[in-house]
Motif scaffolding. Structure first.
Motif, PDB file in Angstrom:
ATOM      1  N   LEU A   8       0.822  -1.212   0.000  1.00  0.00           N
ATOM      2  CA  LEU A   8       0.000   0.000   0.000  1.00  0.00           C
ATOM      3  C   LEU A   8       0.858   1.264   0.000  1.00  0.00           C
ATOM      4  N   PHE A   9       1.902   1.271   0.801  1.00  0.00           N
ATOM      5  CA  PHE A   9       2.764   2.446   0.883  1.00  0.00           C
ATOM      6  C   PHE A   9       3.472   2.695  -0.451  1.00  0.00           C
ATOM      7  N   ASN A  69      -3.195   8.989   6.769  1.00  0.00           N
ATOM      8  CA  ASN A  69      -3.712   7.953   7.670  1.00  0.00           C
ATOM      9  C   ASN A  69      -2.665   6.885   7.978  1.00  0.00           C
ATOM     10  N   MET A  70      -1.765   6.621   7.049  1.00  0.00           N
ATOM     11  CA  MET A  70      -0.737   5.600   7.250  1.00  0.00           C
ATOM     12  C   MET A  70       0.525   6.154   7.904  1.00  0.00           C
ATOM     13  N   ARG A  71       0.698   7.454   7.877  1.00  0.00           N
ATOM     14  CA  ARG A  71       1.950   8.071   8.311  1.00  0.00           C
ATOM     15  C   ARG A  71       2.297   7.761   9.761  1.00  0.00           C
ATOM     16  N   GLU A  73      10.379   6.457  11.490  1.00  0.00           N
ATOM     17  CA  GLU A  73      11.215   7.577  11.084  1.00  0.00           C
ATOM     18  C   GLU A  73      12.606   7.052  10.737  1.00  0.00           C
ATOM     19  N   THR A  74      13.120   7.506   9.610  1.00  0.00           N
ATOM     20  CA  THR A  74      14.456   7.088   9.188  1.00  0.00           C
ATOM     21  C   THR A  74      15.421   8.248   9.358  1.00  0.00           C
ATOM     22  N   SER A  75      16.681   7.967   9.180  1.00  0.00           N
ATOM     23  CA  SER A  75      17.701   8.999   9.363  1.00  0.00           C
ATOM     24  C   SER A  75      17.912   9.840   8.101  1.00  0.00           C
ATOM     25  N   THR A  76      17.078   9.640   7.086  1.00  0.00           N
ATOM     26  CA  THR A  76      17.230  10.431   5.860  1.00  0.00           C
ATOM     27  C   THR A  76      16.738  11.849   6.103  1.00  0.00           C
ATOM     28  N   ASN A  77      17.124  12.725   5.229  1.00  0.00           N
ATOM     29  CA  ASN A  77      16.736  14.123   5.352  1.00  0.00           C
ATOM     30  C   ASN A  77      15.447  14.424   4.601  1.00  0.00           C
ATOM     31  N   LEU A  84       8.075  12.827  -0.815  1.00  0.00           N
ATOM     32  CA  LEU A  84       8.824  11.571  -0.846  1.00  0.00           C
ATOM     33  C   LEU A  84       9.244  11.236  -2.266  1.00  0.00           C
ATOM     34  N   MET A  85      10.343  10.517  -2.380  1.00  0.00           N
ATOM     35  CA  MET A  85      10.821  10.075  -3.680  1.00  0.00           C
ATOM     36  C   MET A  85       9.972   8.901  -4.167  1.00  0.00           C
ATOM     37  N   ILE A  86       9.804   8.809  -5.471  1.00  0.00           N
ATOM     38  CA  ILE A  86       9.110   7.663  -6.051  1.00  0.00           C
ATOM     39  C   ILE A  86      10.019   6.450  -5.871  1.00  0.00           C
ATOM     40  N   PRO A  87       9.471   5.320  -5.440  1.00  0.00           N
ATOM     41  CA  PRO A  87      10.330   4.158  -5.176  1.00  0.00           C
ATOM     42  C   PRO A  87      10.974   3.616  -6.451  1.00  0.00           C
ATOM     43  N   SER A  88      12.167   3.065  -6.302  1.00  0.00           N
ATOM     44  CA  SER A  88      12.855   2.467  -7.444  1.00  0.00           C
ATOM     45  C   SER A  88      12.511   0.978  -7.514  1.00  0.00           C
ATOM     46  N   ALA A  89      12.691   0.411  -8.680  1.00  0.00           N
ATOM     47  CA  ALA A  89      12.383  -1.006  -8.883  1.00  0.00           C
ATOM     48  C   ALA A  89      13.363  -1.870  -8.107  1.00  0.00           C
TER      49      ALA A  89
END
Length: 129
Positions: free
Chosen positions: A19-20, A40-42, A47-51, A60-65
């Protein structure tokens, strides 16, 4: 889950991941719906250490394959199934049969020494895959 608590957690984790990922992929096309789902999912996202700014799905970045998740055998089987369905529709169109009429016999045969089998023989669809 019926198998156990860990199986239930694994299933829910996989569902959340799917879903995410879908929300991030769909966000440019359906911005308001995906933003609602993301908000609602947030609360369940670690939390990650990314900026990255996590206030909105649009930051957010679009996920890579992920090539490791691609199964070539499944893709080949689905491609074969699509070919059978497509050829069945071609036969229906040529015989002017409506889609709601049930196909009583569909047979598939492999290619033997590079020779393709005939596509139509009496009332059976013969297809080489």
């Amino acid at each position: 889950g019926e198998v156990g608590h860990q199986d239930c957690l694994d299933s829910l984790s996989m569902l959340f991941d799917v879903l995410f990922t879908m929300i991030r992929l769909m966000s440019p096309f359906t911005p308001f719906l995906t933003e609602l789902l993301y908000q609602n999912m947030r609360q369940f996202i670690r939390e990650t250490s990314t900026n990255q700014n996590t206030q909105s799905v649009h930051y957010l970045m679009i996920p890579s394959a992920r090539d490791a998740l691609i199964d070539v055998d499944i893709e080949r089987a689905v491609q074969r199934m699509q070919s059978v369905i497509e050829l069945g529709r071609v036969v229906r169109d040529r015989k002017t049969l409506p889609v709601k009429v049930t196909a009583f016999a569909v047979s598939t045969y492999p290619v033997i020494s590079g020779i393709r089998c005939r596509r139509w023989l009496s009332s059976t669809l013969i297809l080489s895959i």
